[in-house]
Design an enzyme around this catalytic site. Structure first.
Site, PDB file in Angstrom:
ATOM      1  N   GLU A  74       0.821  -1.028  -0.083  1.00 28.06           N
ATOM      2  CA  GLU A  74       0.123   0.000   0.148  1.00 28.06           C
ATOM      3  C   GLU A  74       0.875   1.338  -0.016  1.00 28.06           C
ATOM      4  OE1 GLU A  74      -3.983   1.482   2.573  1.00 28.06           O
ATOM      5  OE2 GLU A  74      -2.341   0.735   3.559  1.00 28.06           O
ATOM      6  N   LYS A  77     -10.231  -0.284  -2.227  1.00 27.40           N
ATOM      7  CA  LYS A  77     -10.585  -0.455  -0.644  1.00 27.40           C
ATOM      8  C   LYS A  77     -11.741  -0.185  -0.193  1.00 27.40           C
ATOM      9  CE  LYS A  77      -7.807   0.470   3.410  1.00 27.40           C
ATOM     10  NZ  LYS A  77      -6.650   1.190   4.203  1.00 27.40           N
ATOM     11  N   CYS A 112      -4.708  -3.631   3.351  1.00 27.43           N
ATOM     12  CA  CYS A 112      -4.300  -3.226   4.800  1.00 27.43           C
ATOM     13  C   CYS A 112      -5.683  -3.388   5.557  1.00 27.43           C
ATOM     14  CB  CYS A 112      -4.261  -1.839   4.682  1.00 27.43           C
ATOM     15  SG  CYS A 112      -3.147  -1.022   6.254  1.00 27.43           S
TER      16      CYS A 112
END
Length: 292
Positions: free
Chosen positions: A46, A121, A164
């Site tokens: 990321e 995301k 993440c």
């Protein structure tokens, strides 16, 4: 074919800054090293493009998928004949001209330089941890992605895409596993406090409950005066064993074999997916909490 070696995946760790040119040079070196060592697919973390020091800088440095940043990587993948996972790209949103908001996008590029999947995301990191030095509100400038993307068939197996904070939601990983994922990916820039407490245990848990390989490229060290990351880029096998750990200090790359026969053996010997009840069973208590 039975005597051939399993394909190699490379998990990268680096320290990005607001300097996009320097970040690309660092990523390119790791990609070239991994390719020379035989990797068929290479995973970057990321924020591989940059990690800004403020909201304003983060937005100003963002680009569209058609911009120079992604184009560099499509050319690199085509030149080296390797697949790339770009773990969290600052992608300008569809309404950028009016709302100045971005997506955090995980991009898969094949060995011909084509973008074959983009996952945006969906779980945004809005967390305040008093006393632990954590204060981030990703939703202040990031749009949550609209959907989980189907796993992508790659030279190392079927890859499920996360980023993440998605790691903390087991429903997410199980949805990818039900759609055929064999490898789950969580490219990350974990904070020092949350990384020390939760990083490895969460990655191992996701591997164990889905019986998938888990690959987690990571940011490490000090990005600028306001932010640092935990590191410890990890690869975990379907039994939950840590295959490689890049440590908490330096940039680097770890190569691991993705042996899908090990995955099939794990699922065959511990058939938890077959033993799982249907969704109605788990909802029953919510619908009838008194047990009537």
């Amino acid at each position: 074919m039975s005597g051939s070696s399993p394909p190699l995946a490379a998990v990268c760790q680096l320290t990005c800054s607001p300097d996009k040119r320097a970040n690309y040079a660092a990523c390119r070196r790791l990609v070239e090293q991994a390719k020379e060592r035989g990797a068929g697919m290479i995973f970057l973390p990321e924020g591989f493009d940059y990690i800004g020091s403020s909201r304003e800088e983060t937005l100003a440095l963002s680009e569209s998928l058609a911009g120079d940043a992604v184009s560099q990587y499509t050319r690199l993948a085509r030149k080296l004949k390797v697949w790339l996972s770009l773990g969290g790209f600052h992608e300008r949103g569809h309404e950028w001209e009016t709302d100045r908001r971005i997506y955090n996008s995980h991009i898969i590029i094949n060995d011909e330089g084509d973008i074959v999947s983009v996952y945006r995301k969906s779980h945004l990191f809005d967390v305040e941890l008093p006393g632990r030095g954590v204060s981030l509100k990703e939703s202040a400038f990031t749009i949550p992605g609209p959907a989980v993307m189907p796993p992508v068939q790659t030279p190392i197996g079927k890859v499920g895409l996360g980023i993440c904070y998605d790691l903390r939601f087991p429903e997410f990983s199980l949805a990818l596993q039900r759609q055929g994922a064999e490898i789950l990916t969580y490219p990350s820039a974990f904070t020092m406090a949350t990384g020390a407490a939760h990083w490895e245990v969460l990655l191992r848990a996701r591997a164990i409950e889905t019986q998938c390989f888990v690959l987690a490229a990571a940011q490490v060290g000090q990005h600028h005066d306001k932010r640092s990351s935990y590191g410890h880029a990890l690869a975990v096998d379907p039994w939950g064993t840590v295959m490689e750990d890049c440590g908490g200090r330096d940039a680097g790359v770890a190569l691991v074999e993705i042996d899908l026969e090990k995955l099939r053996e794990t699922r065959r010997n511990m058939p938890v997916q077959r033993h799982r009840r249907d969704d109605r069973f788990y909802r029953r208590m919510e619908e009838n909490p008194a047990g009537d």
